[in-house]
Structures are given as C-alpha cells and as structure tokens.
Motif scaffolding. Structure first.
Motif, PDB file in Angstrom:
ATOM      1  N   GLY A  60       0.830  -1.203   0.000  1.00  0.00           N
ATOM      2  CA  GLY A  60       0.000   0.000   0.000  1.00  0.00           C
ATOM      3  C   GLY A  60       0.864   1.252   0.000  1.00  0.00           C
ATOM      4  O   GLY A  60       1.808   1.357   0.774  1.00  0.00           O
ATOM      5  N   ASN A  61       0.553   2.172  -0.901  1.00  0.00           N
ATOM      6  CA  ASN A  61       1.311   3.410  -1.020  1.00  0.00           C
ATOM      7  C   ASN A  61       0.409   4.570  -0.610  1.00  0.00           C
ATOM      8  O   ASN A  61      -0.449   4.991  -1.386  1.00  0.00           O
ATOM      9  CB  ASN A  61       1.769   3.567  -2.476  1.00  0.00           C
ATOM     10  N   PRO A  62       0.574   5.078   0.626  1.00  0.00           N
ATOM     11  CA  PRO A  62      -0.343   6.096   1.140  1.00  0.00           C
ATOM     12  C   PRO A  62      -0.098   7.483   0.561  1.00  0.00           C
ATOM     13  O   PRO A  62       0.522   8.327   1.177  1.00  0.00           O
ATOM     14  CB  PRO A  62      -0.090   6.072   2.646  1.00  0.00           C
ATOM     15  N   ILE A  63      -0.585   7.687  -0.652  1.00  0.00           N
ATOM     16  CA  ILE A  63      -0.454   8.987  -1.306  1.00  0.00           C
ATOM     17  C   ILE A  63      -1.462   9.942  -0.665  1.00  0.00           C
ATOM     18  O   ILE A  63      -2.568   9.533  -0.317  1.00  0.00           O
ATOM     19  CB  ILE A  63      -0.709   8.836  -2.817  1.00  0.00           C
ATOM     20  N   ASN A  64      -1.095  11.216  -0.521  1.00  0.00           N
ATOM     21  CA  ASN A  64      -2.029  12.209   0.015  1.00  0.00           C
ATOM     22  C   ASN A  64      -3.243  12.332  -0.897  1.00  0.00           C
ATOM     23  O   ASN A  64      -3.159  12.071  -2.091  1.00  0.00           O
ATOM     24  CB  ASN A  64      -1.350  13.582   0.147  1.00  0.00           C
ATOM     25  N   MET A  65      -4.352  12.754  -0.326  1.00  0.00           N
ATOM     26  CA  MET A  65      -5.592  12.889  -1.098  1.00  0.00           C
ATOM     27  C   MET A  65      -5.420  13.762  -2.340  1.00  0.00           C
ATOM     28  O   MET A  65      -6.073  13.565  -3.339  1.00  0.00           O
ATOM     29  CB  MET A  65      -6.707  13.470  -0.223  1.00  0.00           C
TER      30      MET A  65
END
Length: 142
Positions: A60-65
């Motif tokens: 999982g790559n938690p990119i900003n919204m």
C-alpha cells in the motif's frame, strides 16, 4: 500451480498482512507483524510467502488525497525497494488512498470491541489494499 497474492499495509511498527485466495479474487486479513528488527521482519515475510505460495506482493502506497507523496509514501517505497532485495516475487506499490479509513469503516461494522478493532485494523487495511488491487486486475482482464 495455484498461487496467491499478499497485500502489505506498511505501518511504522505494525505491518498489516492480507492474502488473496488461489483465484486471486478475494482478499482476507492474515496477520499483523510487529516490526522490531528488519531481519526478523524479512524472515516473517519470507515464511508467509513460502507457506502460502505467494507469487506477488502489493504494498500500500499512502499517497495524500491531493495526489502528492507523503512521508509514509516514501516509507512504503523504501519498504518495497528493501523487500525486492530479499524477495524474488513481483512487488508493486498500490495507491491506497481511502484504505485505512475504508478499513476502519469496514471493521467498524464487523466488530463492536474497539481495542480488538484497532488490533485488527492493520490487517484489515492490508485486506482493503489487496482487494482494491485484485478488483483492478480482475476488471482489466475481463
């Protein structure tokens, strides 16, 4: 030979793990690894890969919204790069926007006990990440 895909929700200390079924359609929460030493973490991951015939890993790559990279996104990238040094299976980064929130809502409906809910959150997030990737692959192949 049937094989599965593993999903990883890369937290700082707590790494959520989910695994797909052999048809790569359904993701199921598997476990949460508490990461102390990297060598122990790799050993745990390798064991899961071996025990479950894992052929690919989705991190999982938690990119900003707003689509920009976050601090956690850099950690996810580093994790994927480090894993690829020790693990031969395919590893992909998956844009997980909404997944932790989604996982919390999901587990919110399933468990009433909050401490249990938080404990399972990492693997539920991993499930959510993996399910998103599986759905995408399934759609792409139909």
């Amino acid at each position: 030979k049937k094989s599965r895909i593993m999903g990883i929700d890369p937290g700082g200390k707590r790494i959520g793990i989910a695994i797909s079924d052999e048809n790569k359609i359904v993701a199921t929460p598997y476990t949460t690894i508490i990461k102390n030493k990297y060598s122990d973490f790799i050993r745990d991951i390798k064991k899961i890969v071996k025990d479950n015939q894992i052929e690919g890993i989705v991190v999982g790559n938690p990119i900003n919204m707003d689509g920009t990279a976050s601090q956690s996104s850099q950690s996810a990238k580093d994790l994927a790069i480090n894993l690829s040094k020790d693990i031969t299976e395919n590893i992909i980064l998956w844009d997980e926007r909404l997944s932790s929130q989604g996982a919390f809502n999901l587990s919110n409906n399933l468990a009433s006990n909050t401490s249990k809910r938080v404990r399972k959150l990492d693997q539920n997030s991993a499930q959510f990440i993996l399910q998103g990737a599986l759905d995408y692959i399934t759609k792409k192949n139909t």
